[in-house]
Scaffold this motif. Structure first.
Motif, PDB file in Angstrom:
ATOM      1  N   ARG A  10     -80.231 -20.655  -6.456  1.00  0.00           N
ATOM      2  CA  ARG A  10     -81.068 -21.590  -7.206  1.00  0.00           C
ATOM      3  C   ARG A  10     -81.795 -22.560  -6.293  1.00  0.00           C
ATOM      4  O   ARG A  10     -82.307 -23.569  -6.729  1.00  0.00           O
ATOM      5  N   ASP A  11     -81.820 -22.253  -4.979  1.00  0.00           N
ATOM      6  CA  ASP A  11     -82.483 -23.158  -4.046  1.00  0.00           C
ATOM      7  C   ASP A  11     -83.998 -23.059  -4.108  1.00  0.00           C
ATOM      8  O   ASP A  11     -84.694 -23.965  -3.711  1.00  0.00           O
ATOM      9  N   THR A  12     -84.544 -21.900  -4.539  1.00  0.00           N
ATOM     10  CA  THR A  12     -85.983 -21.730  -4.527  1.00  0.00           C
ATOM     11  C   THR A  12     -86.630 -22.747  -5.460  1.00  0.00           C
ATOM     12  O   THR A  12     -86.370 -22.743  -6.663  1.00  0.00           O
ATOM     13  N   PRO A  13     -87.474 -23.639  -4.938  1.00  0.00           N
ATOM     14  CA  PRO A  13     -88.000 -24.719  -5.765  1.00  0.00           C
ATOM     15  C   PRO A  13     -89.152 -24.256  -6.654  1.00  0.00           C
ATOM     16  O   PRO A  13     -89.824 -23.262  -6.381  1.00  0.00           O
ATOM     17  N   ARG A  14     -89.367 -25.001  -7.729  1.00  0.00           N
ATOM     18  CA  ARG A  14     -90.555 -24.794  -8.535  1.00  0.00           C
ATOM     19  C   ARG A  14     -91.755 -25.297  -7.738  1.00  0.00           C
ATOM     20  O   ARG A  14     -91.616 -26.141  -6.852  1.00  0.00           O
ATOM     21  N   PRO A  15     -92.959 -24.749  -8.030  1.00  0.00           N
ATOM     22  CA  PRO A  15     -94.147 -25.261  -7.337  1.00  0.00           C
ATOM     23  C   PRO A  15     -94.242 -26.765  -7.497  1.00  0.00           C
ATOM     24  O   PRO A  15     -94.187 -27.295  -8.592  1.00  0.00           O
ATOM     25  N   ALA A  16     -94.318 -27.465  -6.390  1.00  0.00           N
ATOM     26  CA  ALA A  16     -94.329 -28.926  -6.440  1.00  0.00           C
ATOM     27  C   ALA A  16     -94.988 -29.444  -5.185  1.00  0.00           C
ATOM     28  O   ALA A  16     -95.300 -28.714  -4.261  1.00  0.00           O
ATOM     29  N   VAL A  90     -71.623 -33.524  -1.666  1.00  0.00           N
ATOM     30  CA  VAL A  90     -72.159 -34.665  -2.409  1.00  0.00           C
ATOM     31  C   VAL A  90     -73.659 -34.779  -2.195  1.00  0.00           C
ATOM     32  O   VAL A  90     -74.433 -35.025  -3.139  1.00  0.00           O
ATOM     33  N   ALA A  91     -74.098 -34.588  -0.950  1.00  0.00           N
ATOM     34  CA  ALA A  91     -75.523 -34.686  -0.643  1.00  0.00           C
ATOM     35  C   ALA A  91     -76.323 -33.625  -1.404  1.00  0.00           C
ATOM     36  O   ALA A  91     -77.401 -33.918  -1.951  1.00  0.00           O
ATOM     37  N   LYS A  92     -75.824 -32.410  -1.456  1.00  0.00           N
ATOM     38  CA  LYS A  92     -76.558 -31.346  -2.149  1.00  0.00           C
ATOM     39  C   LYS A  92     -76.653 -31.614  -3.646  1.00  0.00           C
ATOM     40  O   LYS A  92     -77.720 -31.448  -4.254  1.00  0.00           O
ATOM     41  N   VAL A  93     -75.545 -32.030  -4.232  1.00  0.00           N
ATOM     42  CA  VAL A  93     -75.557 -32.325  -5.666  1.00  0.00           C
ATOM     43  C   VAL A  93     -76.488 -33.494  -5.970  1.00  0.00           C
ATOM     44  O   VAL A  93     -77.221 -33.485  -6.967  1.00  0.00           O
ATOM     45  N   ALA A  94     -76.478 -34.495  -5.086  1.00  0.00           N
ATOM     46  CA  ALA A  94     -77.348 -35.655  -5.300  1.00  0.00           C
ATOM     47  C   ALA A  94     -78.820 -35.272  -5.180  1.00  0.00           C
ATOM     48  O   ALA A  94     -79.653 -35.703  -5.986  1.00  0.00           O
ATOM     49  N   LEU A  95     -79.146 -34.463  -4.185  1.00  0.00           N
ATOM     50  CA  LEU A  95     -80.536 -34.054  -4.002  1.00  0.00           C
ATOM     51  C   LEU A  95     -81.042 -33.259  -5.196  1.00  0.00           C
ATOM     52  O   LEU A  95     -82.200 -33.397  -5.603  1.00  0.00           O
ATOM     53  N   GLU A  96     -80.172 -32.440  -5.755  1.00  0.00           N
ATOM     54  CA  GLU A  96     -80.593 -31.578  -6.863  1.00  0.00           C
ATOM     55  C   GLU A  96     -80.301 -32.203  -8.228  1.00  0.00           C
ATOM     56  O   GLU A  96     -80.563 -31.574  -9.257  1.00  0.00           O
ATOM     57  N   ARG A  97     -79.739 -33.413  -8.218  1.00  0.00           N
ATOM     58  CA  ARG A  97     -79.452 -34.148  -9.452  1.00  0.00           C
ATOM     59  C   ARG A  97     -78.653 -33.284 -10.436  1.00  0.00           C
ATOM     60  O   ARG A  97     -78.999 -33.136 -11.609  1.00  0.00           O
ATOM     61  N   ARG A  98     -77.545 -32.776  -9.947  1.00  0.00           N
ATOM     62  CA  ARG A  98     -76.724 -31.862 -10.741  1.00  0.00           C
ATOM     63  C   ARG A  98     -75.395 -32.493 -11.145  1.00  0.00           C
ATOM     64  O   ARG A  98     -74.413 -31.794 -11.375  1.00  0.00           O
ATOM     65  N   TRP A  99     -75.355 -33.796 -11.262  1.00  0.00           N
ATOM     66  CA  TRP A  99     -74.097 -34.473 -11.569  1.00  0.00           C
ATOM     67  C   TRP A  99     -73.507 -34.013 -12.897  1.00  0.00           C
ATOM     68  O   TRP A  99     -72.278 -34.001 -13.064  1.00  0.00           O
ATOM     69  N   ARG A 100     -74.363 -33.628 -13.837  1.00  0.00           N
ATOM     70  CA  ARG A 100     -73.861 -33.230 -15.151  1.00  0.00           C
ATOM     71  C   ARG A 100     -72.973 -31.996 -15.078  1.00  0.00           C
ATOM     72  O   ARG A 100     -72.132 -31.775 -15.946  1.00  0.00           O
ATOM     73  N   PHE A 145     -63.208 -26.152  -3.156  1.00  0.00           N
ATOM     74  CA  PHE A 145     -63.616 -25.764  -4.506  1.00  0.00           C
ATOM     75  C   PHE A 145     -64.934 -26.418  -4.888  1.00  0.00           C
ATOM     76  O   PHE A 145     -65.868 -25.752  -5.378  1.00  0.00           O
ATOM     77  N   TYR A 146     -65.049 -27.711  -4.645  1.00  0.00           N
ATOM     78  CA  TYR A 146     -66.282 -28.413  -4.997  1.00  0.00           C
ATOM     79  C   TYR A 146     -67.432 -28.055  -4.059  1.00  0.00           C
ATOM     80  O   TYR A 146     -68.596 -28.031  -4.477  1.00  0.00           O
ATOM     81  N   ALA A 147     -67.117 -27.754  -2.822  1.00  0.00           N
ATOM     82  CA  ALA A 147     -68.173 -27.343  -1.889  1.00  0.00           C
ATOM     83  C   ALA A 147     -68.801 -26.024  -2.327  1.00  0.00           C
ATOM     84  O   ALA A 147     -70.027 -25.863  -2.275  1.00  0.00           O
ATOM     85  N   VAL A 148     -67.972 -25.082  -2.757  1.00  0.00           N
ATOM     86  CA  VAL A 148     -68.506 -23.797  -3.216  1.00  0.00           C
ATOM     87  C   VAL A 148     -69.322 -23.986  -4.485  1.00  0.00           C
ATOM     88  O   VAL A 148     -70.400 -23.386  -4.649  1.00  0.00           O
ATOM     89  N   ARG A 149     -68.844 -24.817  -5.394  1.00  0.00           N
ATOM     90  CA  ARG A 149     -69.607 -25.083  -6.621  1.00  0.00           C
ATOM     91  C   ARG A 149     -70.932 -25.752  -6.312  1.00  0.00           C
ATOM     92  O   ARG A 149     -71.959 -25.461  -6.945  1.00  0.00           O
ATOM     93  N   ALA A 150     -70.932 -26.672  -5.343  1.00  0.00           N
ATOM     94  CA  ALA A 150     -72.184 -27.338  -4.974  1.00  0.00           C
ATOM     95  C   ALA A 150     -73.149 -26.361  -4.315  1.00  0.00           C
ATOM     96  O   ALA A 150     -74.356 -26.392  -4.563  1.00  0.00           O
ATOM     97  N   LEU A 151     -72.631 -25.467  -3.481  1.00  0.00           N
ATOM     98  CA  LEU A 151     -73.472 -24.516  -2.749  1.00  0.00           C
ATOM     99  C   LEU A 151     -74.059 -23.450  -3.661  1.00  0.00           C
ATOM    100  O   LEU A 151     -75.215 -23.079  -3.534  1.00  0.00           O
ATOM    101  N   ARG A 152     -73.256 -22.908  -4.582  1.00  0.00           N
ATOM    102  CA  ARG A 152     -73.655 -21.797  -5.437  1.00  0.00           C
ATOM    103  C   ARG A 152     -74.240 -20.663  -4.589  1.00  0.00           C
ATOM    104  O   ARG A 152     -75.416 -20.326  -4.702  1.00  0.00           O
ATOM    105  N   PRO A 153     -73.425 -20.070  -3.747  1.00  0.00           N
ATOM    106  CA  PRO A 153     -73.953 -19.080  -2.801  1.00  0.00           C
ATOM    107  C   PRO A 153     -74.388 -17.793  -3.493  1.00  0.00           C
ATOM    108  O   PRO A 153     -73.902 -17.440  -4.575  1.00  0.00           O
TER     109      PRO A 153
END
Length: 551
Positions: A10-16, A90-100, A145-153
């Protein structure tokens, strides 16, 4: 400098443009770093004890026991990697605003668990630093566990990590086989000083204990069974892998690992609702190899009978009732015929039950009883005046009380134990819901699962793997400190985290996973077209371990 390619499905960004493009670029860099640190950590925990042994100055004393110092920097490296992993996640989740995404019942449960542990520590006279150290040891596996969830490889990334880690495990199996055949020279040639395992015919490869290698190979076997059970025809390379892992497990003579693998295999069959033939054949193969090594090697059967007798002796003469006054050690008392040899774990459980009866709710506080942190904080923790009747070690020289569940219950009481078990269930509930057995049904803690697809997929195989290793971990926790040791939790929680990613995102093909037709690759377990992604001395104590290895 161009940005790195996407490292998450899910890293591929929308056109922006502007800030959103910069955020996407930073996210890809963070993902790349996260994947790299995670891979290094999983390799580091498999090499740490051997590196410590090679770089230490330990020698054998007159009794053959190792004395000397081990370097501490490998432990510091591992802790640094864990901290870096947490920061990057934490940085990846914050950048992608995925706290929910991190407000699931399991996420709430781990916060509640940490609060209960902290309260137990404060009421049990543990200071803030000691509480922090204990929480880190108890929960450091959750960082992975949280690192893998944040990464979503992507699966292609997972496959590369599996090849790296699998190669290290294969090396351990090869070394273990040489140790089993050659004996002492194969241990000393690698720098090992403690020859007690060589003298009992128990191989441990590049790890510092046979049960540690047994736990790792148990994880591997459970993964193999989870994937094999979903294949209509199992290729020969899978059977070769099962054979290699089974022979390696037999070389360790880790009985707790063997039994836990068989139980996990039965759970996989139950949840898969299929694959019974492959699971049965593989289970019988591994069990026969293990039993053959137990029966063929001289003294193994005698040792097993001795341990079983020790269990019965401990029920006849419980802890504290022995007549050993005047003897300096329990061994001298046994040799004098004043008491029969007893299984040390049973004696520990008997004493622990008495301690828990006096503080049943929140126990004696984290970092106070029979664990890695307690040993480092106070080497004489067993003399705590709060323990009614004291706690006797009966000559046991290990770092822990050789049972995670006993350690946890005495430190945080029945309330902490119940919260911990609830957290473990909530970790695997989504994985259980992803299996054929519960397809389309509601699972407590996970909501309603996906509808049945009629065909096994990769997500279900990993979900079965994660569920199986959790069963394995719970069972071996009665016989070892596996849930808090520095080796096994990172590996287990990486598998469970991957199960969460696949269970929630369907069955992504991953970057570069192309099938023969140029389209998305099909699963190894798919017979039909790919399913679209869904939305969002073998003595009475077998775990003797140097405390300098344990943090």
């Amino acid at each position: 400098m161009p940005a790195p390619p996407p490292t998450s499905h899910r890293d591929t960004p929308r056109p922006a443009s502007g800030s959103s493009a910069l955020t996407a670029t930073l996210g890809r860099y963070v993902s790349l770093a996260l994947l790299g640190v995670l891979t290094v950590l999983l390799v580091e925990v498999l090499f740490e004890s051997w590196v410590q042994e090679l770089l230490g100055n330990r020698v054998a004393d007159a009794d053959g026991l190792p004395v000397g110092d081990l370097p501490s920097w490998p432990k510091a490296l591992k802790n640094g990697l864990l901290i870096a992993l947490a920061a990057l996640a934490v940085a990846k989740v914050a950048l992608e605003r995925r706290w929910r995404e991190f407000r699931t019942p399991a996420d709430i449960a781990i916060v509640a668990l940490a609060v209960v542990m902290a309260v137990a520590g404060l009421l049990g006279t543990s200071g803030p630093v000691l509480i922090g150290q204990a929480l880190f040891v108890y929960l450091r596996g959750a960082i992975v566990f949280y690192a893998v969830r944040a990464l979503r490889p992507t699966w292609s990334q997972v496959r590369r990590v599996l090849w790296v880690v699998g190669s290290v495990v294969a090396l351990n199996v090869a070394v273990a086989l040489v140790q089993m055949v050659v004996g002492r020279p194969a241990f000393s040639g690698l720098g090992w000083v403690d020859m007690s395992w060589a003298d009992t015919g128990r191989a441990h490869g590049l790890l510092d204990h046979p049960n540690h290698l047994g736990h790792v190979l148990g994880l591997v076997l459970i993964g193999l069974l989870a994937f094999m059970s979903g294949q209509e025809r199992v290729a020969g390379r899978w059977w070769l892998a099962v054979l290699a892992a089974g022979v390696g497990l037999a070389a360790t003579q880790s009985r707790e690992s063997m039994l836990a693998v068989l139980v996990a295999a039965a759970v996989i069959w139950f949840l898969r609702r299929g694959g019974g033939r492959a699971i049965l054949i593989a289970g019988v193969l591994v069990a026969v190899i293990f039993a053959a090594n137990q029966l063929a090697r001289p003294g193994n059967l005698d040792t097993l009978i001795f341990r079983i007798k020790g269990v019965f002796n401990a029920t006849e003469t419980v802890a504290g009732e022995e007549d050993c006054e005047g003897f300096k050690t329990t061994r001298e008392c046994v040799e004098a015929g004043r008491v029969e040899a007893r299984e040390i774990r049973v004696l520990f459980y008997q004493q622990g039950a008495r301690l828990l009866a006096h503080r049943p709710v929140l126990g004696y506080g984290v970092g106070q009883f029979g664990g890695i942190v307690a040993e480092q904080n106070d080497p004489n923790w067993e003399l705590d005046p709060r323990f009614p009747g004291g706690f006797k070690l009966y000559d046991f020289d290990g770092t822990t009380v050789d049972s995670f569940w006993l350690h946890l219950a005495v430190e945080v009481g029945l309330l902490g134990l119940l919260v911990y078990l609830a957290w473990l269930w909530l970790l695997i509930a989504p994985l259980v819901g992803a299996t054929n057995r519960f397809a389309g049904r509601r699972v407590i803690g996970a909501g309603r699962s996906r509808s049945p697809t009629g065909e096994p997929d990769r997500a279900q195989s990993v979900a079965l793997w994660g569920t199986g290793v959790m069963i394995f971990l719970v069972l071996v926790g009665f016989f070892s400190p596996a849930l808090e040791d520095p080796l096994f939790p990172p590996l287990v929680f990486a598998v469970i985290g991957l199960g969460w990613v696949l269970a929630k995102s369907g069955n992504p093909a991953g970057d570069g996973d192309l099938g023969p037709d140029g389209g998305p690759a099909r699963d190894a377990n798919h017979s039909g077209p790919p399913r679209p992604a869904e939305p969002a001395v073998d003595d009475l104590g077998s775990h003797r371990q140097d405390p300098r290895r344990s943090a």
